[in-house]
Design a protein around this motif. Structure first.
Motif, PDB file in Angstrom:
ATOM      1  N   ASP A  84       0.168  86.173 -44.828  1.00 34.69           N
ATOM      2  CA  ASP A  84      -0.365  86.991 -45.974  1.00 34.69           C
ATOM      3  C   ASP A  84      -0.066  88.320 -46.127  1.00 34.69           C
ATOM      4  OD1 ASP A  84      -0.982  84.461 -47.069  1.00 34.69           O
ATOM      5  OD2 ASP A  84      -3.257  84.763 -47.520  1.00 34.69           O
ATOM      6  N   VAL A  85      -0.536  89.219 -45.084  1.00 29.54           N
ATOM      7  CA  VAL A  85      -0.350  90.501 -44.924  1.00 29.54           C
ATOM      8  C   VAL A  85       1.207  90.865 -44.606  1.00 29.54           C
ATOM      9  CG1 VAL A  85      -1.117  92.717 -43.586  1.00 29.54           C
ATOM     10  CG2 VAL A  85      -2.826  90.803 -44.075  1.00 29.54           C
ATOM     11  N   THR A 168      12.007  97.495 -40.057  1.00 31.24           N
ATOM     12  CA  THR A 168      12.265  96.429 -39.801  1.00 31.24           C
ATOM     13  C   THR A 168      11.049  95.337 -39.536  1.00 31.24           C
ATOM     14  OG1 THR A 168      11.469  96.809 -37.345  1.00 31.24           O
ATOM     15  CG2 THR A 168      13.895  97.493 -37.704  1.00 31.24           C
ATOM     16  N   ASP A 169      11.407  94.224 -39.531  1.00 34.72           N
ATOM     17  CA  ASP A 169      10.398  92.988 -39.475  1.00 34.72           C
ATOM     18  C   ASP A 169       9.317  93.423 -38.184  1.00 34.72           C
ATOM     19  OD1 ASP A 169       9.514  91.077 -41.273  1.00 34.72           O
ATOM     20  OD2 ASP A 169       9.686  89.566 -39.585  1.00 34.72           O
ATOM     21  N   VAL A 176       0.820  95.023 -38.248  1.00 36.93           N
ATOM     22  CA  VAL A 176      -0.362  93.752 -38.724  1.00 36.93           C
ATOM     23  C   VAL A 176      -0.925  93.135 -37.282  1.00 36.93           C
ATOM     24  CG1 VAL A 176      -0.495  91.326 -39.476  1.00 36.93           C
ATOM     25  CG2 VAL A 176       0.908  92.836 -40.846  1.00 36.93           C
ATOM     26  N   ASP A 177      -0.128  93.040 -36.125  1.00 33.16           N
ATOM     27  CA  ASP A 177      -0.930  92.555 -34.983  1.00 33.16           C
ATOM     28  C   ASP A 177      -1.485  93.416 -34.256  1.00 33.16           C
ATOM     29  OD1 ASP A 177       0.229  90.029 -35.843  1.00 33.16           O
ATOM     30  OD2 ASP A 177       2.014  90.211 -34.806  1.00 33.16           O
ATOM     31  N   ASP A 178      -0.860  94.689 -34.061  1.00 38.94           N
ATOM     32  CA  ASP A 178      -1.176  95.775 -33.306  1.00 38.94           C
ATOM     33  C   ASP A 178      -2.492  96.642 -33.829  1.00 38.94           C
ATOM     34  OD1 ASP A 178       0.315  94.502 -31.440  1.00 38.94           O
ATOM     35  OD2 ASP A 178       1.746  96.030 -31.523  1.00 38.94           O
ATOM     36  N   LEU A 183      -8.537  95.405 -35.934  1.00 36.44           N
ATOM     37  CA  LEU A 183      -9.530  96.083 -36.632  1.00 36.44           C
ATOM     38  C   LEU A 183     -10.359  95.306 -37.631  1.00 36.44           C
ATOM     39  CD1 LEU A 183     -10.480  98.979 -37.298  1.00 36.44           C
ATOM     40  CD2 LEU A 183      -8.704  99.204 -39.098  1.00 36.44           C
ATOM     41  N   VAL A 184      -9.737  94.388 -38.468  1.00 34.67           N
ATOM     42  CA  VAL A 184     -10.433  93.625 -39.321  1.00 34.67           C
ATOM     43  C   VAL A 184     -11.299  92.330 -38.708  1.00 34.67           C
ATOM     44  CG1 VAL A 184      -9.359  94.412 -41.322  1.00 34.67           C
ATOM     45  CG2 VAL A 184      -8.669  92.203 -40.230  1.00 34.67           C
TER      46      VAL A 184
END
Length: 188
Positions: A84-85, A168-169, A176-178, A183-184
């Motif tokens: 989703d993010v 870039t993707d 998102v991943d790093d 964090l969340v």
């Protein structure tokens, strides 16, 4: 007056103006776009534009939303916080590609007091995404500080401002991943 001799009003007039603004933006670019040029293309007076939009930045943002919709209306719900993010960031990134760096940088420079509105919109989208993730048990809570909620979109805006190239993707996945997910979720 239109060719048929009837005066356009309300939603029909606004749609014509937003279509004209989008066409004018494509034809002349952001730096040469003027309210006068849009008004001429829409076959109306520039005072009609100024009654609805304070300046060209507001008009271009409205035309963009008219043309491709608002990200706020498309909060993804894939069943995965990560996806989703990434989908939200891809929508933002696609908009950057569609508009091009000249328009994006021009809007950012002229947006003025619209900057809080952009943050509020993305806060709403990200809050929706996080609430769904919390309901699924992917995150302990969606009740997070605003800065954390908007962190992925803020980092993407930062990338857009610093670069004239599309993001870039791989960059979106790093955000998102790093940064965001550890964090969340409390992992990492």
């Amino acid at each position: 007056m239109t060719e048929e001799g009837t005066r356009r009003r309300g939603a029909a007039l606004e749609a014509d103006i937003l279509d004209a603004a989008w066409a004018e933006l494509a034809a002349v670019g952001y730096t040469r776009l003027t309210m006068e040029g849009v008004a001429a293309r829409a076959r109306t007076g520039k005072q009609v534009l100024y009654r609805r939009w304070r300046n060209r930045a507001d008009l271009v943002i409205a035309a963009m939303r008219h043309h491709s919709g608002s990200i706020a209306d498309r909060a993804p719900d894939s069943g995965s916080l990560r996806e989703d993010v990434l989908a939200v960031l891809r929508l933002m990134s696609e908009r950057q590609r569609e508009l091009g760096p000249e328009v994006v940088h021009g809007l950012m420079a002229e947006a003025g007091d619209r900057k809080p509105e952009a943050v509020e919109i993305m806060h709403g989208v990200m809050t929706t995404v996080l609430e769904r993730a919390a309901e699924r048990g992917e995150v302990p809570t969606a009740d997070l500080p605003e800065r954390i909620v908007t962190l992925p979109t803020d980092l993407l805006r930062h990338e857009i401002v610093l670069s004239d190239r599309p993001v870039t993707d791989a960059t979106l996945e790093e955000i998102v991943d790093d940064v965001f997910l550890p964090l969340v979720t409390g992992h990492g």
